[in-house]
Design an enzyme around this catalytic site. Structure first.
Site, mmCIF file in Angstrom:
data_model
loop_
_atom_site.group_PDB
_atom_site.id
_atom_site.type_symbol
_atom_site.label_atom_id
_atom_site.label_comp_id
_atom_site.label_asym_id
_atom_site.label_seq_id
_atom_site.Cartn_x
_atom_site.Cartn_y
_atom_site.Cartn_z
ATOM 1 N N GLU A 319 0.812 -1.228 0.000
ATOM 2 C CA GLU A 319 0.000 0.000 0.000
ATOM 3 C C GLU A 319 0.840 1.270 0.000
ATOM 4 O OE1 GLU A 319 -3.819 -1.613 2.518
ATOM 5 O OE2 GLU A 319 -2.063 -1.025 3.672
HETATM 6 C C1 TNX Z 1 -4.464 -4.049 4.590
HETATM 7 S S1 TNX Z 1 -2.836 -6.357 3.976
HETATM 8 C C2 TNX Z 1 -3.191 -3.820 5.074
HETATM 9 C C3 TNX Z 1 -3.019 -3.410 6.476
HETATM 10 C C4 TNX Z 1 -4.315 -3.271 7.192
HETATM 11 C C5 TNX Z 1 -5.239 -4.383 6.786
HETATM 12 C C6 TNX Z 1 -6.525 -4.397 7.528
HETATM 13 C C7 TNX Z 1 -1.767 -5.319 3.937
HETATM 14 C C8 TNX Z 1 -0.544 -5.764 3.370
HETATM 15 N N1 TNX Z 1 -2.043 -4.096 4.371
HETATM 16 O O1 TNX Z 1 -2.292 -2.201 6.530
HETATM 17 O O2 TNX Z 1 -4.075 -3.316 8.562
HETATM 18 O O3 TNX Z 1 -5.503 -4.278 5.422
HETATM 19 O O4 TNX Z 1 -7.270 -5.530 7.193
#
Ligand code: TNX
Length: 504
Positions: A319
């Site tokens: 992300e």
């Molecule tokens: C996505 S999965 C994220 C996290 C969040 C999560 C909550 C991922 C690699 N990143 O930063 O905590 O969703 O479900």
């Protein structure tokens, strides 16, 4: 009749048929061996690790039974009434983590090629004893162990869970308890998500403000917290003694607000952002244009690598929507070299597959099948954590008190009914290292919250990771799960009593 009533309260009596994860092969026989007050734990090996497995078993069995259970190292001699642990290098069919358990009228014999296999075998033995074996105080019990033979080994080498200690901090005791619970189900990787926008949880000596400033907040604005290097080393050692490898994650180049807030010089404009206690993602980034950034990463990876006996450093990589795509590529490829320079292999969330990967790097799939395939095309292996099935922070149902719903809801059945080698077309068994069920903690504040989200779903992922796909079925699993209710109760686990399961 009285016996039936007692059993009604306890759930079905433990049997070969109630073990989770389901063993590879089993031949139950009629009758049981009863562990008595003069039983010993006989270790038929000079291996210190094998002896430690015996000690851990004794430590589990002594409080509820009140038996002395001495651990004795004896290469040979009679063992009537004893629990015998032995290493046999010959039997290749046991693999690195497999074991053979034989229970007959005269006692229990557990054999494995490696101490890890003995340890997993003792977890099966534990599950064959009544749930009151999990108690910390003396219990009235006939310590009956059903007779027969089990031959068992795991399908996947990577059987993990992840704890996000960044969104809400959880201390050393909570992490040790997680290790205790995961090992009962033969899970062997604990991924710790140590840093995020809301907090930095591991002391870095060369950058002390990461924790003294960046560790003092969390989601909702509470006090946060962090591990000193000594505490972190204590967690790693505790895990290691139980054949669990800790995989530390330093999330970069996004998810770094706590670091930027601690050191203004890490930002591109030289202004430190305020600490963050919300739950948005994707707004922070390291400054890729600054050479200082790579000195920082080198320092952090060096210190974390020095505390980590396992081969992997998880660099996050997810992300990173505030990092320009070209910068992202530059960053990850350089970090891959830094990780390697400290003798480790890079592991990252699937976004790292957008960059050029070494074949020894590992990609953790969570959302994009396309990126999982790109990892495999580059020769990298994949850890399966599909958010729609394996994310322990998804709500069970729309009205669950805890959890998120961005990937949907995940019932106990959903968390069981999937196969890691069928999940992504083009990413088959040979490309999959295993399974990991992550617990993100935006909504989990206290231990009982962890319990509610993890249990019982984690047992499903454990079985998926350990047991062969053929022979797994929801009706059988659901029945076996019933027997684990009283055991989890005895362990003080506040599991979710899902209506999908006919709990007693
Ligand atoms: C996505 S999965 C994220 C996290 C969040 C999560 C909550 C991922 C690699 N990143 O930063 O905590 O969703 O479900």
């Amino acid at each position: 009749m009285a016996g039936d009533l007692a059993r009604g309260a306890q759930g079905p009596a433990p049997s070969f048929g109630t073990v989770i994860p389901r063993p590879l092969a089993q031949a139950p026989e009629r009758g049981a061996f009863t562990l008595g007050p003069s039983a010993r734990i006989v270790v038929r090996s000079s291996s210190a690790d094998a002896r430690r497995v015996g000690e851990l078993l004794a430590a589990r069995l002594r409080p509820p039974t009140g038996f002395r259970l001495p651990v004795v190292v004896r290469p040979r001699g009679a063992t009537h009434g004893d629990l015998v642990l032995g290493l046999v290098t010959g039997d290749r069919s046991l693999g690195e983590e497999g074991y053979r358990l034989v229970v007959d009228a005269t006692g229990v014999v557990l054999t494995a090629r490696r101490p890890a296999g003995l340890f997993w075998g003792t977890q099966t033995l534990r599950q064959l004893l009544p749930p009151s074996i999990e108690a910390e105080t003396p219990q009235a019990g006939a310590w009956r162990i059903p007779r027969g033979t089990i031959h068992d080994r795991p399908r996947f080498a990577w059987r993990g869970t992840m704890l996000d200690v960044a969104r809400h901090f959880f201390g050393v005791d909570d992490v040790k308890r997680t290790i205790d619970l995961m090992t009962l189900y033969k899970l062997n990787r604990l991924h710790l998500h140590l840093t995020d926008d809301q907090g930095w949880r591991i002391a870095i000596r060369s950058w002390p403000r990461l924790t003294t400033h960046g560790g003092r907040t969390q989601v909702g604005g509470g006090r946060g917290g962090w591990y000193t290097q000594r505490q972190y080393a204590e967690i790693v050692a505790y895990a290691r003694q139980r054949f669990v490898e800790v995989v530390p994650e330093i999330d970069m180049p996004g998810h770094v607000n706590a670091a930027l807030s601690s050191y203004a010089r890490l930002t591109c404009n030289g202004v430190a952002p305020a600490p963050y206690s919300g739950i948005e993602v994707g707004f922070s980034s390291l400054c890729i244009a600054k050479e200082l950034t790579f000195g920082f990463v080198d320092d952090v990876v060096r210190e974390v690598a020095a505390l980590t006996p396992g081969p992997y450093i998880h660099i996050g990589g997810d992300e990173a929507s505030s990092t320009e795509p070209g910068d992202y590529r530059t960053f990850v490829e350089r970090v891959q070299r830094i990780v390697r320079s400290h003798g480790k292999r890079m592991l990252g969330w699937e976004e790292i597959a957008k960059t050029t990967l070494r074949r020894t790097s590992v990609v953790q799939h969570w959302q994009s099948r396309e990126l999982a395939r790109r990892a495999v095309e580059q020769g990298a292996k994949v850890v399966m954590s599909p958010a729609t099935k394996a994310y322990l922070d998804m709500k069970y149902t729309p009205d669950s008190p805890l959890g998120l719903t961005w990937a949907g809801t995940t019932t106990v059945r959903d968390a069981y009914a999937w196969d890691p080698a069928q999940e992504v077309p083009g990413v088959g068994e040979e490309n999959v290292l295993g399974v990991e069920a992550p617990l993100w903690t935006e909504t989990a504040v206290v231990r009982a919250d962890l319990d509610h989200l993890m249990f019982p779903r984690l047992l499903g992922h454990a079985e998926i990771a350990w047991s062969p796909a053929a022979g797994r079925s929801w009706p059988s699993y659901r029945r076996r799960l019933v027997a684990h209710g009283p055991r989890l109760d005895a362990l003080g686990v506040a599991y979710y009593r899902s209506p999908e399961v006919p709990w007693r």
